[in-house]
Design an enzyme around this catalytic site. Structure first.
Site, PDB file in Angstrom:
ATOM      1  CG  ASN A 146      -7.708  -2.289  -5.639  1.00 60.91           C
ATOM      2  OD1 ASN A 146      -6.758  -3.066  -5.522  1.00 60.91           O
ATOM      3  ND2 ASN A 146      -7.985  -1.380  -4.717  1.00 60.91           N
ATOM      4  CG  ASP A 156      -2.073   0.937   1.123  1.00 62.16           C
ATOM      5  OD1 ASP A 156      -2.309   1.482   0.022  1.00 62.16           O
ATOM      6  OD2 ASP A 156      -2.744   1.176   2.154  1.00 62.16           O
ATOM      7  CB  SER A 195      -7.800  -4.079   2.903  1.00 62.57           C
ATOM      8  OG  SER A 195      -7.687  -2.848   3.542  1.00 62.57           O
TER       9      SER A 195
HETATM   10  C1  FPP Z   1      -2.096   0.185  -3.217  1.00 59.93           C
HETATM   11  O1  FPP Z   1      -1.599   1.482  -3.223  1.00 59.93           O
HETATM   12  C2  FPP Z   1      -1.569  -0.541  -4.332  1.00 59.93           C
HETATM   13  C3  FPP Z   1      -2.309  -1.135  -5.306  1.00 59.93           C
HETATM   14  C4  FPP Z   1      -3.793  -1.094  -5.351  1.00 59.93           C
HETATM   15  C5  FPP Z   1      -1.672  -1.811  -6.414  1.00 59.93           C
HETATM   16  C6  FPP Z   1      -0.507  -2.676  -6.059  1.00 59.93           C
HETATM   17  C7  FPP Z   1       0.245  -2.832  -7.259  1.00 59.93           C
HETATM   18  C8  FPP Z   1       1.576  -2.764  -7.379  1.00 59.93           C
HETATM   19  C9  FPP Z   1       2.525  -2.635  -6.273  1.00 59.93           C
HETATM   20  C10 FPP Z   1       2.078  -2.808  -8.718  1.00 59.93           C
HETATM   21  C11 FPP Z   1       2.870  -3.941  -9.089  1.00 59.93           C
HETATM   22  C12 FPP Z   1       2.418  -5.284  -8.785  1.00 59.93           C
HETATM   23  C13 FPP Z   1       2.749  -6.292  -9.572  1.00 59.93           C
HETATM   24  C14 FPP Z   1       2.471  -7.672  -9.204  1.00 59.93           C
HETATM   25  C15 FPP Z   1       3.423  -6.043 -10.849  1.00 59.93           C
HETATM   26  P1  FPP Z   1      -2.627   2.689  -3.291  1.00 59.93           P
HETATM   27  O2  FPP Z   1      -2.815   3.025  -4.714  1.00 59.93           O
HETATM   28  O3  FPP Z   1      -3.886   2.333  -2.584  1.00 59.93           O
HETATM   29  O4  FPP Z   1      -1.860   3.806  -2.540  1.00 59.93           O
HETATM   30  P2  FPP Z   1      -2.525   4.968  -1.679  1.00 59.93           P
HETATM   31  O5  FPP Z   1      -3.181   4.324  -0.495  1.00 59.93           O
HETATM   32  O6  FPP Z   1      -1.343   5.800  -1.290  1.00 59.93           O
HETATM   33  O7  FPP Z   1      -3.485   5.685  -2.552  1.00 59.93           O
END
Ligand code: FPP
Length: 244
Positions: A70, A22, A198
């Site tokens: 998501n 995250d 989550s």
């Molecule tokens: C949460 O951060 C992250 C995600 C919903 C996506 C996770 C994906 C990756 C790390 C990309 C790569 C993965 C692979 C397997 C290639 P957020 O967007 O919720 O962050 P925030 O809480 O700061 O908004």
């Protein structure tokens, strides 16, 4: 199928680490960049963490890449993430295979596009014989959705006479989960300062240790993982029992 007790190592480190990656969006926003910039930076961290596993004694690594919730993000972000997954798989297949990593995907594939599903199938197939780190990528995954899908399959087996209702217990149900061949996670890490799970591995993490750390995922390093593994080694896991 191994239980969490069996997977919990008698020695010091966690054998199965699961990570809620995250903080990509905040990492990007802090740099005045679009959220997808953070996801791309986050994808680079996956490689570093996978590479660090063997020396830390981690045999199973499970990462939460995209949740069933998501899809509620903007169309631009969802499309960007799907494109990132396709590119990641296409680009990393050779390196993962060369390192002996066995890759699996968990989650519901129905909403994923056919091109992505084909890439996922190929990566699973190509790495099927590998005996190194077991990397499981949760994609369109939700713990409640997984339990619901498992229950549907189990109910079908009962209806068609393959299973008796009285045979349904804590050993039977996990055989219907996406994670049926995996041990339960010993340690679940969530980055970015949020202290919630989550909908991640709800059944499987019943006895897991948790680490909620402030680091945003794109800043997470192998050194930090090593520190968390070391700290796990000093914990006293009793699985509900009292120490003799
Ligand atoms: C949460 O951060 C992250 C995600 C919903 C996506 C996770 C994906 C990756 C790390 C990309 C790569 C993965 C692979 C397997 C290639 P957020 O967007 O919720 O962050 P925030 O809480 O700061 O908004």
């Amino acid at each position: 199928m191994p239980s969490d007790q069996q997977s919990g190592t008698e020695s010091s480190g966690p054998r199965h680490v699961a990570i809620i990656m995250d903080g990509n969006g905040r990492w990007a926003q802090a740099r005045g960049r679009p959220r997808l910039f953070g996801h791309h930076a986050g994808a680079k961290r996956v490689r570093e963490v996978v590479e660090a596993c063997p020396s830390l004694g981690i045999k199973y690594l499970t990462i939460f890449a995209f949740s069933t919730e998501n899809w509620k993000r903007t169309q631009v972000e969802v499309a960007g993430l799907m494109s990132l997954f396709r590119r990641y798989i296409a680009k990393e297949t050779r390196a993962l295979h060369a390192r002996g990593v066995r890759v699996r995907f968990i989650g519901d594939r129905v909403r994923l596009d056919t091109k992505l599903i084909a890439l996922m199938d190929t990566l699973e197939e190509q790495t099927r014989e590998n005996e190194g780190v077991h990397l499981t990528i949760a994609l369109n995954y939700g713990g409640r959705d997984e339990v619901a899908r498992a229950t549907r399959r189990l109910a079908r087996d009962v209806a068609e006479g393959r299973l008796k209702p009285e045979e349904v217990d804590e050993e039977t149900l996990p055989r219907y989960l996406d994670t049926r061949v995996l041990p339960d996670p010993d340690l679940v890490i969530r980055t970015s300062g949020e202290a919630r799970i989550s909908n991640f591995l709800l059944w499987q993490s019943a006895y897991s240790e948790y680490e909620f750390i402030d680091t945003l995922w794109p800043d997470f390093t192998a050194d930090e993982l090593a520190r968390l593994c070391q700290s796990y080694g000093s914990r006293d896991r009793r699985f509900g029992a009292v120490k003799a």
